[in-house]
Write a protein that holds these residues in place. Sequence first.
Motif, PDB file in Angstrom:
ATOM      1  N   GLU A 204       1.096  -1.283  -0.708  1.00 11.70           N
ATOM      2  CA  GLU A 204      -0.140  -0.117   0.120  1.00 11.70           C
ATOM      3  C   GLU A 204       1.086   1.825   0.048  1.00 11.70           C
ATOM      4  N   PRO A 205       0.248   2.360   0.090  1.00 14.91           N
ATOM      5  CA  PRO A 205       0.922   3.559  -0.576  1.00 14.91           C
ATOM      6  C   PRO A 205       1.589   3.648   0.998  1.00 14.91           C
ATOM      7  N   GLY A 206       2.835   3.976   1.166  1.00 19.32           N
ATOM      8  CA  GLY A 206       3.697   4.223   2.383  1.00 19.32           C
ATOM      9  C   GLY A 206       4.244   3.401   3.275  1.00 19.32           C
ATOM     10  N   GLU A 207       4.433   2.574   2.504  1.00 14.52           N
ATOM     11  CA  GLU A 207       4.371   1.186   3.450  1.00 14.52           C
ATOM     12  C   GLU A 207       6.103   0.811   2.869  1.00 14.52           C
TER      13      GLU A 207
ATOM     14  N   SER B  13       5.547   3.957  10.699  1.00 17.68           N
ATOM     15  CA  SER B  13       4.809   4.404  10.745  1.00 17.68           C
ATOM     16  C   SER B  13       3.905   3.744  12.575  1.00 17.68           C
ATOM     17  N   ARG B  17      -3.041  -0.089  10.139  1.00 16.26           N
ATOM     18  CA  ARG B  17      -4.596   0.265   8.777  1.00 16.26           C
ATOM     19  C   ARG B  17      -5.586  -0.120   9.044  1.00 16.26           C
ATOM     20  N   LEU B  77      -6.412   6.085   7.395  1.00 18.13           N
ATOM     21  CA  LEU B  77      -4.851   6.626   7.310  1.00 18.13           C
ATOM     22  C   LEU B  77      -4.912   4.813   8.590  1.00 18.13           C
ATOM     23  N   GLN B 126       2.362   7.806   3.634  1.00 13.70           N
ATOM     24  CA  GLN B 126       0.724   7.732   3.438  1.00 13.70           C
ATOM     25  C   GLN B 126      -0.372   8.382   2.812  1.00 13.70           C
ATOM     26  N   TYR B 154      -9.327   4.096  -0.807  1.00 14.45           N
ATOM     27  CA  TYR B 154      -8.241   3.028  -1.163  1.00 14.45           C
ATOM     28  C   TYR B 154      -9.100   3.180  -1.996  1.00 14.45           C
ATOM     29  N   THR B 169       1.440   2.153  -6.195  1.00 20.49           N
ATOM     30  CA  THR B 169       2.096   2.252  -5.801  1.00 20.49           C
ATOM     31  C   THR B 169       3.652   2.167  -7.294  1.00 20.49           C
ATOM     32  N   PRO B 235       8.993   3.920   1.639  1.00 23.24           N
ATOM     33  CA  PRO B 235       7.789   4.837   0.583  1.00 23.24           C
ATOM     34  C   PRO B 235       8.270   6.111   0.326  1.00 23.24           C
ATOM     35  N   SER B 240       4.324   8.692  -6.017  1.00 21.79           N
ATOM     36  CA  SER B 240       3.625   6.997  -4.850  1.00 21.79           C
ATOM     37  C   SER B 240       4.472   6.281  -5.273  1.00 21.79           C
TER      38      SER B 240
END
Lengths: 308, 308
Positions: A204-207, B13, B17, B77, B126, B154, B169, B235, B240
């Motif tokens: 996924e975006p951002g991981e 992070s 999620r 998020l 993200q 998503y 991505t 990321p 992206s």
Amino acid sequence: MDERSQRSGYSRSRLDRTANRRGDPAWIAQALRSARFLLFSGDRPLFRISDNPGPDPLFDAGTAQRFDAGMDRAVFLGLDGDTALFAAPVPGDETTFDAEGIKLIDVRSVAVQGLVAPALLGPVAQAKSLLDWHARHGYCARCGASTRMADAGYRRDCPSCGASHFPRTDPVVIMLPVDGADCLLARAPRFQPGMYSALAGFVEPGETLEDAVRREVKEETAVDVDRVTYHSSQPWPFPSSLMIGCFARAVSRDLDPDPREIADARWFSRTEIGEMLNHRHPDGLFAPPSMAIAHQLLKSYVAGETIF
Amino acid sequence: MDERSQRSGYSRSRLDRTANRRGDPAWIAQALRSARFLLFSGDRPLFRISDNPGPDPLFDAGTAQRFDAGMDRAVFLGLDGDTALFAAPVPGDETTFDAEGIKLIDVRSVAVQGLVAPALLGPVAQAKSLLDWHARHGYCARCGASTRMADAGYRRDCPSCGASHFPRTDPVVIMLPVDGADCLLARAPRFQPGMYSALAGFVEPGETLEDAVRREVKEETAVDVDRVTYHSSQPWPFPSSLMIGCFARAVSRDLDPDPREIADARWFSRTEIGEMLNHRHPDGLFAPPSMAIAHQLLKSYVAGETIF
């Protein structure tokens, strides 16, 4: 050189992509005249069927034109020695081509049945992903206008808002959680009866890849994993994924599979995995075929290549 | 656990999620009421500026509504403990927010300057990738109709042709070719004077990570590499990408840089790299900052972590 990523299907290519040629329309136009072609009806390549030299997916320019291939939609795959290889869509279906001694064979069967040399499976995957992307991206996602192909198939331009769009490649993690001598496999509802495979899911975006592995294993089975190690990667043209294979060290064992995605999840011993790879499991359970990266992950696991 | 992928910016992070919540509109609507928000004006998050506790990018639901945040465009998020975190776009620019004591700070500066805790950089990345994707994908690439957001951000659905679209991505390989005690770096024309970084490029359809590394190094510098080993991933929300960092074993040294992409390419000794990481190179050359995966590749290289 024995590279793990070369062991799976679609992973080897004999082409030099010569990306610097893509932006030269005169060179491309010239190359098209003496090129060889992979021709696709929908998402299936054409094969000329013969016993010797066997099924052949490569066609010359004359045949491509006779089959009304879309030369304006031909994508440049690369150079095979001195010969340019393109992929192009053709109209028609089974009945159109049957009389020509030509069959349409889905790209998965091409790999599973070993219908082409391994070094041509990469170009087949490349062609399938690119043609499929063009077929499903005729409009600008930013403004809705019709777009047109550019850069010999590696870009679409919007004449209305000026946006450029590039073929997408979706990274997917596919992983084998390992707990001592056991590893975790699962079945999706759509699988053939008896088949178990590695867990997988989109990044996924951002991981990071590692976080994606931990999240997917947790979501799908409730198992916690900590360390993640990279094994290999594989292009997976259904429609345009990049499978990134990993081992993951499990730190819990209790299973609570997500019923929306998982029909069954189980811990298997190394001995059982060996039996499943060879279709000798006493309960008839088995693993995916050798073209699948899941198979190669399991084979490395049985061979003791798991490292944390 | 010291994981290489946790060393770069945007890689950590603190959110769970909880993807299984995304498809539950009632749960999302309820969560929005007591959520905290990352708010974006264009591609820049808002920060409330204060000396204590420092710049703060998290806003409560009341403030988000006062700023006219697009709640119908808020993306979920994840959960930070019991608190749901969303990202939402707001209208207005610097002048709108200046009177509120709020600044817009680009996402790169947020990481370089360490303006938030490392575990909040992942959520910022993200948010940036997801909001940017929605902003640039309002229309169906298959049919050109307007699409609408689904699954708490998503997915986008096309009411006209029924297509579903997912955030993209883009996998990018970024690599350090190594020849004995030397490694290869290059400068793009847009770099600050004196900065050298690792080569990088998008993975193309139908190729493995390893093949992408070999192709990009060859295209950009004419150097041949054979073995490729994975280092870490990061990321990279511009817009992206997923950076996939690798070492590559060089088997040639002559350089012929592609002038369209490379202003200069050079082999550097391990000693020089150490100096560049610490801004002590005698010629004033330097490497990217520690939030960049290129920096982490170089740091591992200096520490002797390169393995083939």
